[in-house]
Enzyme design. Structure first.
Site, PDB file in Angstrom:
ATOM      1  N   TYR A  39       0.769  -1.252   0.000  1.00 43.91           N
ATOM      2  CA  TYR A  39       0.000   0.000   0.000  1.00 43.91           C
ATOM      3  C   TYR A  39       0.799   1.301   0.000  1.00 43.91           C
ATOM      4  O   TYR A  39       0.230   2.371  -0.189  1.00 43.91           O
ATOM      5  CB  TYR A  39      -0.992  -0.007   1.170  1.00 43.91           C
ATOM      6  CG  TYR A  39      -2.098  -1.022   0.941  1.00 43.91           C
ATOM      7  CD1 TYR A  39      -3.107  -0.765   0.025  1.00 43.91           C
ATOM      8  CD2 TYR A  39      -2.105  -2.241   1.596  1.00 43.91           C
ATOM      9  CE1 TYR A  39      -4.110  -1.695  -0.222  1.00 43.91           C
ATOM     10  CE2 TYR A  39      -3.098  -3.181   1.357  1.00 43.91           C
ATOM     11  CZ  TYR A  39      -4.094  -2.891   0.451  1.00 43.91           C
ATOM     12  OH  TYR A  39      -5.070  -3.815   0.203  1.00 43.91           O
ATOM     13  N   PHE A  80     -10.559  -4.722  10.765  1.00 45.25           N
ATOM     14  CA  PHE A  80     -11.590  -4.651   9.715  1.00 45.25           C
ATOM     15  C   PHE A  80     -11.015  -5.106   8.394  1.00 45.25           C
ATOM     16  O   PHE A  80      -9.812  -5.262   8.253  1.00 45.25           O
ATOM     17  CB  PHE A  80     -12.167  -3.228   9.605  1.00 45.25           C
ATOM     18  CG  PHE A  80     -11.161  -2.164   9.256  1.00 45.25           C
ATOM     19  CD1 PHE A  80     -10.322  -1.617  10.240  1.00 45.25           C
ATOM     20  CD2 PHE A  80     -11.033  -1.678   7.952  1.00 45.25           C
ATOM     21  CE1 PHE A  80      -9.408  -0.621   9.916  1.00 45.25           C
ATOM     22  CE2 PHE A  80     -10.119  -0.684   7.631  1.00 45.25           C
ATOM     23  CZ  PHE A  80      -9.301  -0.168   8.618  1.00 45.25           C
TER      24      PHE A  80
HETATM   25  C1  LIG Z   1      -7.103  -3.463   3.068  1.00 40.80           C
HETATM   26  C2  LIG Z   1      -7.216  -4.881   2.606  1.00 40.80           C
HETATM   27  O1  LIG Z   1      -8.260  -5.320   2.199  1.00 40.80           O
HETATM   28  S1  LIG Z   1      -5.832  -5.862   2.719  1.00 40.80           S
HETATM   29  C3  LIG Z   1      -6.180  -7.273   1.668  1.00 40.80           C
HETATM   30  C4  LIG Z   1      -5.420  -7.246   0.369  1.00 40.80           C
HETATM   31  N1  LIG Z   1      -5.767  -8.447  -0.382  1.00 40.80           N
HETATM   32  C5  LIG Z   1      -5.022  -9.575  -0.367  1.00 40.80           C
HETATM   33  O2  LIG Z   1      -3.959  -9.658   0.275  1.00 40.80           O
HETATM   34  C6  LIG Z   1      -5.587 -10.758  -1.149  1.00 40.80           C
HETATM   35  C7  LIG Z   1      -4.547 -11.429  -2.025  1.00 40.80           C
HETATM   36  N2  LIG Z   1      -3.906 -10.519  -2.964  1.00 40.80           N
HETATM   37  C8  LIG Z   1      -4.584  -9.908  -3.971  1.00 40.80           C
HETATM   38  O3  LIG Z   1      -5.780 -10.051  -4.123  1.00 40.80           O
HETATM   39  C9  LIG Z   1      -3.792  -9.032  -4.962  1.00 40.80           C
HETATM   40  O4  LIG Z   1      -2.498  -9.569  -5.095  1.00 40.80           O
HETATM   41  C10 LIG Z   1      -3.678  -7.564  -4.516  1.00 40.80           C
HETATM   42  C11 LIG Z   1      -5.054  -7.004  -4.289  1.00 40.80           C
HETATM   43  C12 LIG Z   1      -2.876  -7.426  -3.210  1.00 40.80           C
HETATM   44  C13 LIG Z   1      -2.927  -6.773  -5.587  1.00 40.80           C
HETATM   45  O5  LIG Z   1      -3.739  -6.687  -6.751  1.00 40.80           O
HETATM   46  P1  LIG Z   1      -3.106  -6.503  -8.221  1.00 40.80           P
HETATM   47  O6  LIG Z   1      -4.234  -6.223  -9.127  1.00 40.80           O
HETATM   48  O7  LIG Z   1      -2.194  -7.597  -8.507  1.00 40.80           O
HETATM   49  O8  LIG Z   1      -2.253  -5.162  -8.015  1.00 40.80           O
HETATM   50  P2  LIG Z   1      -1.691  -4.258  -9.211  1.00 40.80           P
HETATM   51  O9  LIG Z   1      -1.505  -5.097 -10.436  1.00 40.80           O
HETATM   52  O10 LIG Z   1      -2.524  -3.054  -9.350  1.00 40.80           O
HETATM   53  O11 LIG Z   1      -0.280  -3.907  -8.587  1.00 40.80           O
HETATM   54  C14 LIG Z   1       0.246  -2.626  -8.525  1.00 40.80           C
HETATM   55  C15 LIG Z   1       1.671  -2.707  -8.069  1.00 40.80           C
HETATM   56  O12 LIG Z   1       1.711  -3.248  -6.746  1.00 40.80           O
HETATM   57  C16 LIG Z   1       2.578  -4.366  -6.697  1.00 40.80           C
HETATM   58  N3  LIG Z   1       1.981  -5.347  -5.795  1.00 40.80           N
HETATM   59  C17 LIG Z   1       0.701  -5.757  -5.800  1.00 40.80           C
HETATM   60  N4  LIG Z   1       0.523  -6.663  -4.829  1.00 40.80           N
HETATM   61  C18 LIG Z   1       1.699  -6.823  -4.209  1.00 40.80           C
HETATM   62  C19 LIG Z   1       2.130  -7.634  -3.134  1.00 40.80           C
HETATM   63  N5  LIG Z   1       1.293  -8.464  -2.519  1.00 40.80           N
HETATM   64  N6  LIG Z   1       3.414  -7.517  -2.731  1.00 40.80           N
HETATM   65  C20 LIG Z   1       4.257  -6.677  -3.357  1.00 40.80           C
HETATM   66  N7  LIG Z   1       3.900  -5.885  -4.406  1.00 40.80           N
HETATM   67  C21 LIG Z   1       2.626  -5.955  -4.815  1.00 40.80           C
HETATM   68  C22 LIG Z   1       2.607  -4.876  -8.118  1.00 40.80           C
HETATM   69  O13 LIG Z   1       3.761  -5.625  -8.390  1.00 40.80           O
HETATM   70  C23 LIG Z   1       2.546  -3.606  -8.923  1.00 40.80           C
HETATM   71  O14 LIG Z   1       3.832  -3.028  -8.952  1.00 40.80           O
HETATM   72  P3  LIG Z   1       4.353  -2.223 -10.240  1.00 40.80           P
HETATM   73  O15 LIG Z   1       3.409  -1.054 -10.407  1.00 40.80           O
HETATM   74  O16 LIG Z   1       5.746  -1.834  -9.871  1.00 40.80           O
HETATM   75  O17 LIG Z   1       4.245  -3.193 -11.383  1.00 40.80           O
END
Ligand SMILES: CC(=O)SCCNC(=O)CCNC(=O)[C@H](O)C(C)(C)COP(=O)(O)OP(=O)(O)OC[C@H]1O[C@@H](n2cnc3c(N)ncnc32)[C@H](O)[C@@H]1OP(=O)(O)O
Length: 405
Positions: free
Chosen positions: A123, A405
């Site tokens: 984040y 949450f």
């Molecule tokens: C507040 C909450 O609800 S916390 C819960 C978060 N959800 C989860 O952990 C569930 C499992 N994970 C997921 O669903 C997905 O991996 C998410 C939501 C965390 C990320 O969604 P994505 O659509 O893959 O993210 P997106 O493609 O927009 O990534 C943007 C950037 O963040 C980075 N990024 C995304 N997730 C991660 C991660 N887990 N760790 C490190 N970097 C990450 C990407 O590499 C990308 O980097 P770049 O711009 O340098 O290429």
């Protein structure tokens, strides 16, 4: 891909998409009370669809109130239920959802978003910084005796009393005490009525069986509770102690550590700066574990955010704030007098240059500017910038957030 706001009819699709992102099969039908997502407000949620109409991503916000330093209570969007299905990760779905969400929040006049991060690297790029911290304290019963007060000349508070109830028999008292507590505690979030109605989240709101120890002061007024369970093992786990004053906190912690048939007490969510370890006869009697970030803050409007909180020292600071995610850079003069701040655009030379995520970390007073300067995240342009920032952002009480949450 396109993104749209959800409606109540989308609850099942939303829940299934979100659970697929976590790889966790839903424990119950989407409408089941007692589950954390039952308190989600669908009209505050977003779903991302592929061009051919498949749901692949979710995000939502809760309408919380956040207590700021100086007991200012402001609205904060609690970002939650973020998920992108594994087949569509790293293709920018979360980035697009977050852009959409921030635009919506700004158009509604919201100036703060907060979240709990499933993984810390996700984040920061969106401008969130860790702003409150939490620890777990594990105490062995034979090393948990208290030392007693030794402040010269101070009289001990009159002893209060304790009562044990089943959680479900005193839900209204617990809800009321939590609400009183969170209004005074910087970093604390409201627990909206819907959470209690739906029994959403974690204990004491969830249906999990728990005992509640209620504390009353010497006048008989309720001033704290501990929510706990020993579960037939030798370890008693306290989900949370909510206390309106330090005496109630100490009495409840002592109660939890002295429970018959247990050898170990685990206190979840102990606030940084808690006096408890200092009160033990044996300073090493409490082992600190799970020392980690909790609430992350994203400032969406710097002047509104900085003028909303209370301040504890007079002074001035020029802040050059970059916001890479929203492609913004602004310089502000922050001037504080008598606990109130003004924050205006300026072209004066900056004292500090910082990323919006680091301003989020400083905002509640739980992160020291000096730490972030030493970490190489904040640049100070003059010799006394660090000292002035340290004096200005310091608060009377460290922030802490118990709510999950
Ligand atoms: C507040 C909450 O609800 S916390 C819960 C978060 N959800 C989860 O952990 C569930 C499992 N994970 C997921 O669903 C997905 O991996 C998410 C939501 C965390 C990320 O969604 P994505 O659509 O893959 O993210 P997106 O493609 O927009 O990534 C943007 C950037 O963040 C980075 N990024 C995304 N997730 C991660 C991660 N887990 N760790 C490190 N970097 C990450 C990407 O590499 C990308 O980097 P770049 O711009 O340098 O290429």
């Amino acid at each position: 891909m396109h993104i749209r706001s959800a409606t109540e009819e989308d609850r099942e699709v939303f829940s299934h998409t979100l659970h697929a992102a976590f790889g966790r099969y839903p424990e119950s039908p989407a409408d089941g009370d007692g589950y954390w997502w039952s308190a989600l407000q669908m009209e505050r949620s977003l779903i991302a669809y592929t061009a051919d109409g498949r749901p692949v991503g979710t995000s939502g916000t809760h309408a919380f109130e956040l207590t700021l330093p100086g007991e200012a209570i402001v609205p904060a969007a609690g970002v939650t239920a973020v998920g992108v299905v594994p087949t569509h990760r790293r293709q920018g779905v979360l980035t697009a959802l977050t852009r959409h969400q921030f635009a919506q929040l700004r158009s509604q006049g919201q100036f703060l978003a907060v979240l709990l991060a499933s993984e810390a690297p996700i984040y920061g790029r969106f401008g969130f910084g860790p702003a409150t911290y939490t620890t777990k304290l594990t105490l062995q019963r034979h090393r948990s005796a208290l030392a007693g007060r030794r402040a010269p000349g101070a009289s001990a508070p009159q002893a209060g009393s304790l009562e044990v109830r089943l959680k479900d028999d005193c839900a209204d008292l617990v809800e009321g005490l939590y609400d009183q507590y969170r209004r005074k505690q910087p970093g604390a979030l409201s627990r909206p009525r819907l959470w209690w109605e739906k029994r959403a989240g974690q204990a004491p709101m969830s249906p999990d069986p728990r005992y509640i120890a209620l504390h009353r002061n010497a006048d008989g007024a309720l001033d704290g509770y501990a929510c706990y369970n020993a579960n037939g093992s030798e370890t008693l786990t306290v989900d949370e102690i909510v206390a309106l004053n330090d005496s109630a906190f100490t009495a409840l912690a002592q109660y939890a550590c002295n429970h018959d048939l247990t050898t170990t007490t685990v206190l979840e969510h102990v606030a940084p700066g808690s006096p408890l370890r200092w009160q033990l006869k044996d300073f090493r009697g409490g082992e600190v574990g799970y020392d980690t970030d909790w609430l992350w803050v994203r400032i969406l409007d710097v002047p509104r955010a900085l003028t909303a909180r209370g301040w504890f020292a007079d002074g001035e600071l020029v802040l050059d704030v970059v916001d890479p995610f929203l492609d913004e850079q602004n310089r502000y003069l922050l001037s504080v007098q008598d606990g109130k701040a003004q924050c205006r655009p300026t072209d004066r030379e900056p004292d500090l240059s910082l990323d919006i995520r680091d301003l989020g970390s400083l905002y509640l007073g739980g992160t020291s500017p000096t730490t972030l300067i030493r970490a190489g995240h904040i640049h100070t342009h003059n010799a006394d910038g660090a000292g002035r920032a340290e004096a200005l952002f310091r608060t009377d009480r460290l922030p802490h957030c118990l709510h999950w949450f």
